[in-house]
Each structure stands twice: as C-alpha cells, then as structure tokens.
Write an enzyme that holds these catalytic residues in place. Sequence first.
Site, short mmCIF file in Angstrom:
data_model
loop_
_atom_site.label_atom_id
_atom_site.label_comp_id
_atom_site.label_asym_id
_atom_site.label_seq_id
_atom_site.Cartn_x
_atom_site.Cartn_y
_atom_site.Cartn_z
N LYS A 295 3.88 20.38 -14.29
CA LYS A 295 3.33 19.03 -14.47
C LYS A 295 3.50 18.65 -15.93
O LYS A 295 3.41 19.50 -16.81
CB LYS A 295 1.83 18.99 -14.10
CG LYS A 295 1.35 17.62 -13.74
CD LYS A 295 1.87 17.24 -12.37
CE LYS A 295 1.25 16.01 -11.80
NZ LYS A 295 1.57 15.88 -10.37
N GLY B 131 -8.13 3.12 -0.58
CA GLY B 131 -6.91 2.95 -1.36
C GLY B 131 -5.85 2.30 -0.50
O GLY B 131 -5.62 2.72 0.64
N GLY C 248 -2.68 1.37 -1.88
CA GLY C 248 -1.47 1.32 -2.71
C GLY C 248 -0.33 1.92 -1.92
O GLY C 248 -0.29 1.80 -0.69
N ASN C 249 0.57 2.57 -2.60
CA ASN C 249 1.74 3.14 -1.91
C ASN C 249 1.32 4.06 -0.76
O ASN C 249 1.71 3.88 0.38
CB ASN C 249 2.61 3.88 -2.94
CG ASN C 249 3.72 4.66 -2.27
OD1 ASN C 249 3.49 5.72 -1.68
ND2 ASN C 249 4.93 4.15 -2.31
N GLY D 74 -1.79 4.75 0.63
CA GLY D 74 -2.73 4.19 1.60
C GLY D 74 -2.05 3.21 2.55
O GLY D 74 -2.27 3.25 3.77
N TYR D 75 -1.22 2.34 2.00
CA TYR D 75 -0.56 1.34 2.85
C TYR D 75 0.36 2.02 3.88
O TYR D 75 0.29 1.74 5.07
CB TYR D 75 0.25 0.32 2.03
CG TYR D 75 1.10 -0.54 2.95
CD1 TYR D 75 0.49 -1.51 3.76
CD2 TYR D 75 2.46 -0.33 3.09
CE1 TYR D 75 1.23 -2.25 4.68
CE2 TYR D 75 3.22 -1.07 3.99
CZ TYR D 75 2.59 -2.03 4.79
OH TYR D 75 3.33 -2.76 5.69
P1 NAD Z 1 -1.15 3.41 -6.16
O1 NAD Z 1 -1.43 3.11 -7.58
O2 NAD Z 1 0.02 2.82 -5.48
O3 NAD Z 1 -2.42 3.03 -5.27
C1 NAD Z 1 -3.72 3.39 -5.60
C2 NAD Z 1 -4.66 2.55 -4.75
O4 NAD Z 1 -5.99 3.00 -5.01
C3 NAD Z 1 -4.65 1.07 -5.06
O5 NAD Z 1 -4.80 0.35 -3.85
C4 NAD Z 1 -5.89 0.87 -5.90
O6 NAD Z 1 -6.42 -0.43 -5.79
C5 NAD Z 1 -6.80 1.87 -5.26
N1 NAD Z 1 -7.92 2.25 -6.11
C6 NAD Z 1 -7.96 2.43 -7.45
N2 NAD Z 1 -9.20 2.72 -7.84
C7 NAD Z 1 -9.96 2.75 -6.72
C8 NAD Z 1 -11.32 2.98 -6.45
N3 NAD Z 1 -12.17 3.24 -7.43
N4 NAD Z 1 -11.74 2.93 -5.18
C9 NAD Z 1 -10.88 2.64 -4.18
N5 NAD Z 1 -9.61 2.40 -4.36
C10 NAD Z 1 -9.14 2.45 -5.62
O7 NAD Z 1 -1.11 5.02 -6.10
P2 NAD Z 1 -0.49 5.92 -4.96
O8 NAD Z 1 0.89 6.29 -5.34
O9 NAD Z 1 -0.77 5.31 -3.64
O10 NAD Z 1 -1.36 7.27 -5.14
C11 NAD Z 1 -2.66 7.39 -4.56
C12 NAD Z 1 -3.08 8.84 -4.61
O11 NAD Z 1 -2.13 9.64 -3.90
C13 NAD Z 1 -3.15 9.47 -6.00
O12 NAD Z 1 -4.19 10.44 -6.00
C14 NAD Z 1 -1.82 10.17 -6.13
O13 NAD Z 1 -1.88 11.24 -7.08
C15 NAD Z 1 -1.65 10.68 -4.72
N6 NAD Z 1 -0.27 11.00 -4.38
C16 NAD Z 1 0.71 10.06 -4.42
C17 NAD Z 1 1.99 10.38 -4.04
C18 NAD Z 1 3.08 9.34 -4.00
O14 NAD Z 1 4.16 9.66 -3.52
N7 NAD Z 1 2.85 8.11 -4.45
C19 NAD Z 1 2.32 11.69 -3.66
C20 NAD Z 1 1.29 12.65 -3.62
C21 NAD Z 1 0.00 12.29 -3.97
#
Ligand code: NAD
Length: 436
Positions: free
Chosen positions: A110, A230, A232-233, A235-236
């Site tokens: 990391k 959530g 974002g990427n 959750g959606y």
């Molecule tokens: P993102 O930034 O696209 O989305 C994050 C979402 O969380 C947004 O909808 C935001 O509004 C929401 N959010 C932020 N603060 C919040 C709160 N206090 N309460 C509720 N919702 C809140 O990020 P992402 O890429 O979707 O990543 C989300 C999680 O998944 C992170 O923990 C990330 O480390 C993990 N993750 C992501 C990936 C990936 O491929 N993107 C892979 C493995 C793990």
Amino acid sequence: MHNPYKDAVTQLELVAKRLATEYEDKKRFAAAVAVLKKPERLLEGKIEITLDSGKKQAFQVFRSQHSSARGPYKGGIRFHPGVSKEEVQALSLWMSWKTAAVDIPYGGAKGGIIVDPKKLSKSELEKLSRAYVRFLGTAVGPWIDVPAPDVNTTPQIMAWMVDEYQAMLNETNTAHLQNPLASFTGKPLELGGSQGREEATGLGGVYILEELAKKLNWKRKQDITIAIQGFGNVGYWFAYHADTAGYKVVAVSDSKSGIYVPEGLDPVRTLECKKETGQIGACACNEKECNVSLGTKLSNEALLELDVDVLVPAALENVITAENAKNIKAKTIIEMANGPTTPEADEILAKRDIRVIPDILANAGGVSTSYFEWVQNLSGYSWSKAEVLAKLQPLMATAFEGIWSVYAQEKTTVRLAAYQVAVKRVIDALYLRGRV
Ligand code: NAD
C-alpha cells in the site's frame, strides 16, 4: 491515538493461534508469523513540488511492501490528509491477505501521500503523482510491485504515473524490457485499462451474494431485502447488479442521507436523481424541497439499523461500531468497504449470530480485475468485458467456496475462516521458498 497497524498485527496473531495446529515445527511456524508481522520493505520520505504560485511544498510519502511471498506486491496509493505510516503498513498486510484470499498470484502493498488533493490544482496533482513515481523508482514495476488507485486516486493519476514510469525506463534504456503499461493498474481504458474494472468490485460482491444465497437456501430472491450504505462506485454497482439479479434493494445512502423504498428501488433511476439533485435524500418524498418522489428519506445511522436481510456497508471504514452493533437487525453483512466493522463490533455481531462476509473476500473483485488488467498488459492483448466477467465470476465463487468450507468445518466466523485460508497460503509460500 488509534494504531491500525497494531490492530492488523493482533488480528494476525489471532489467526496464527488457530493455524498453529496445522504446522508441526512450532519454531518454524513462529518464525513465519514473525516475518509476516512486518512489511518486507517500507519506503518513506519527502517529495517536493513547485506549486502554481511558484512556492515549493514538500509532502510526506510512503510505500509499504508487506509480502512478496506469493508474487509481486500489489496495492493502491492513497492521497489523503489522514494517511500515516501505521495506516499504510496495516493496509499492506490486509492486501497480502486479500490477494491470498482470492488466490491471485500477488503479494500485498500500500502507498500513500499525506495531502488534501482537493487543495491542489490539476497541474499540481500531476506534478505530485509524477514526483511520487520518481520517489518509488525501481522499487515498483510489473514484476516487482504493481500499484493501483485507492482513496482519491483516479485512472487519470494512474495514467500520469505510467507515463512517468515509462520516462524513467527510457532514461535508462530499459523500456524495451517490459511493457510499462503493466506497471500500474486501474488505468483509463484508452491507456491499457481493463473492460469491466469500473463495476468489478460491486459486481464481485454480488457474485459472493449469489454464492451465499445457494448456501443459505434462499429460495425467492425477490424476498431478500438489501440496504446499502454508500452510493459511489462500489455501492452503485452492487445495487445495480443485485437488482438485476432479482434481489430487493430497499435502501441506499450517500454521505448526507439516504432513501428507503420498502417495495424495492430502481438503482438507475436513483442514480439519475442523485445526479440531478446532488444528494440521494433529496429524492425522498417527505422532503419539503423534494421534487422527485422515489421513497422515504432516512439517515445514514438509520440505514445501518434497518430491518433487512442483508446490510452492505460500501462507504467508509469503522461505521459498524460497539455502539450500533447491538442495534443491527440484518442477519448478514457483506463488507464492500474496507474495514467497515471495528474489532469490538465484530465480537458483538458474532455473539448475535450475525454473519459477516469480510472485506478481504467481498470486495476482492476490484483487485482481481486489476490482476486481469495486468495479465492483458503483459500479454499485449485486450479482452472484451464479457471475457473479463466470465473470468471474475468463477474466481470469486471458488474463493467463496474455499473459505465457506473452512467456516462450516471449524464453526468459526467467516472473517476468521477467510483470514485462516489467506494467511495459510502466504505462510505456505514462505515455507516453499525456504524463507523461514
Ligand atoms: P466512492 O468515493 O466512489 O463512493 C463512496 C460513497 O460513500 C459515496 O456515495 C459517498 O457519498 C459515500 N459516503 C461518504 N461518506 C459517507 C458517510 N459518512 N456515510 C454514508 N456514505 C458516505 O468510493 P468507492 O470506490 O465506492 O469505495 C467505497 C469503499 O469501498 C471504500 O471503503 C473503498 O476503500 C472500498 N473499495 C473500493 C474498491 C473500488 O474498486 N472502488 C475496491 C475495494 C474496496
């Protein structure tokens, strides 16, 4: 101050206790565990860039390369003011377990920079990204360490990093020895990125949900209710694919608030509404200013405590805590965010018989597709989305099956079973190499 690295080591010790019976030579086993408590290499230092104002600014940077026992180091780069040496080290241990849990031929790493990227202009961000690559130098590369995006790092940032990496190779006349595109993953599609990567983490989580449904004998998917924190990427795409597969997604939220639709919501329409109104809560009909009427507004806290079958934290770490764990009504939690459950909450959930599918398994669809991206770059070939997803599904299903059988056999938690499988794979690789 809370030290995540200490937590990661404590977790390893706990798993080691369970694994110890499988190894005859106790001394050798203890030596392997001792090796795994520390990153193999920790790079830390300061990099300096010239800001648009002409002033110079220095930034503290890290890269923790935890284990190369199973293959090149793999893990994201985080740009955040909260980055610390302890956090980067902890995350590098977790990456070793994650790549081992899904059995892809990588180790764990990391990286991070202490910076608030929102305070930098685009050109400053580019300079910082390039300077970080210079700092890493030959410590990274396709067969050494393959970084990727993490919090606040994007495909664009990966594109700048690859370009800088290639420039370094050109300076030493070594660019012909390896495809520079294979040095970083999570790149834009136009620059060696993989089809399917964007939705891979959410979709991978739904593949796990589907396997779980078989084990738990869920007959009617439309009766299985899901709440997702959530949007974002991750959750959606989880919501989209769960809905497409026939499950009932009843609640989603963003950082401000959420929406509850008992009869099931339409993820695509909800995303459109969020884009139009700026926040999901504004799509609820009990809002005065509401202009769209998709459901009832609810807070993020209330979402976690909804009476649903499956709860999916997909936003942040440490959202399920000792305070709210006792109020959680879902019988299953699928951890799509990294580290959403605190160790104290984990104990409470286990006592309450709430099954937690841990992050190192549930969200590994992302790193697995990064692996596919690297394989495509190394072979100079590009797969269609259908080809990528056809590889992702069995990979996730096989990982689930292996972990589930340990879970069922040992009557432990799914988290401990996943760690047991993963840590054992890393220890076995250390043994085979003769490193201990
Ligand atoms: P993102 O930034 O696209 O989305 C994050 C979402 O969380 C947004 O909808 C935001 O509004 C929401 N959010 C932020 N603060 C919040 C709160 N206090 N309460 C509720 N919702 C809140 O990020 P992402 O890429 O979707 O990543 C989300 C999680 O998944 C992170 O923990 C990330 O480390 C993990 N993750 C992501 C990936 C990936 O491929 N993107 C892979 C493995 C793990």
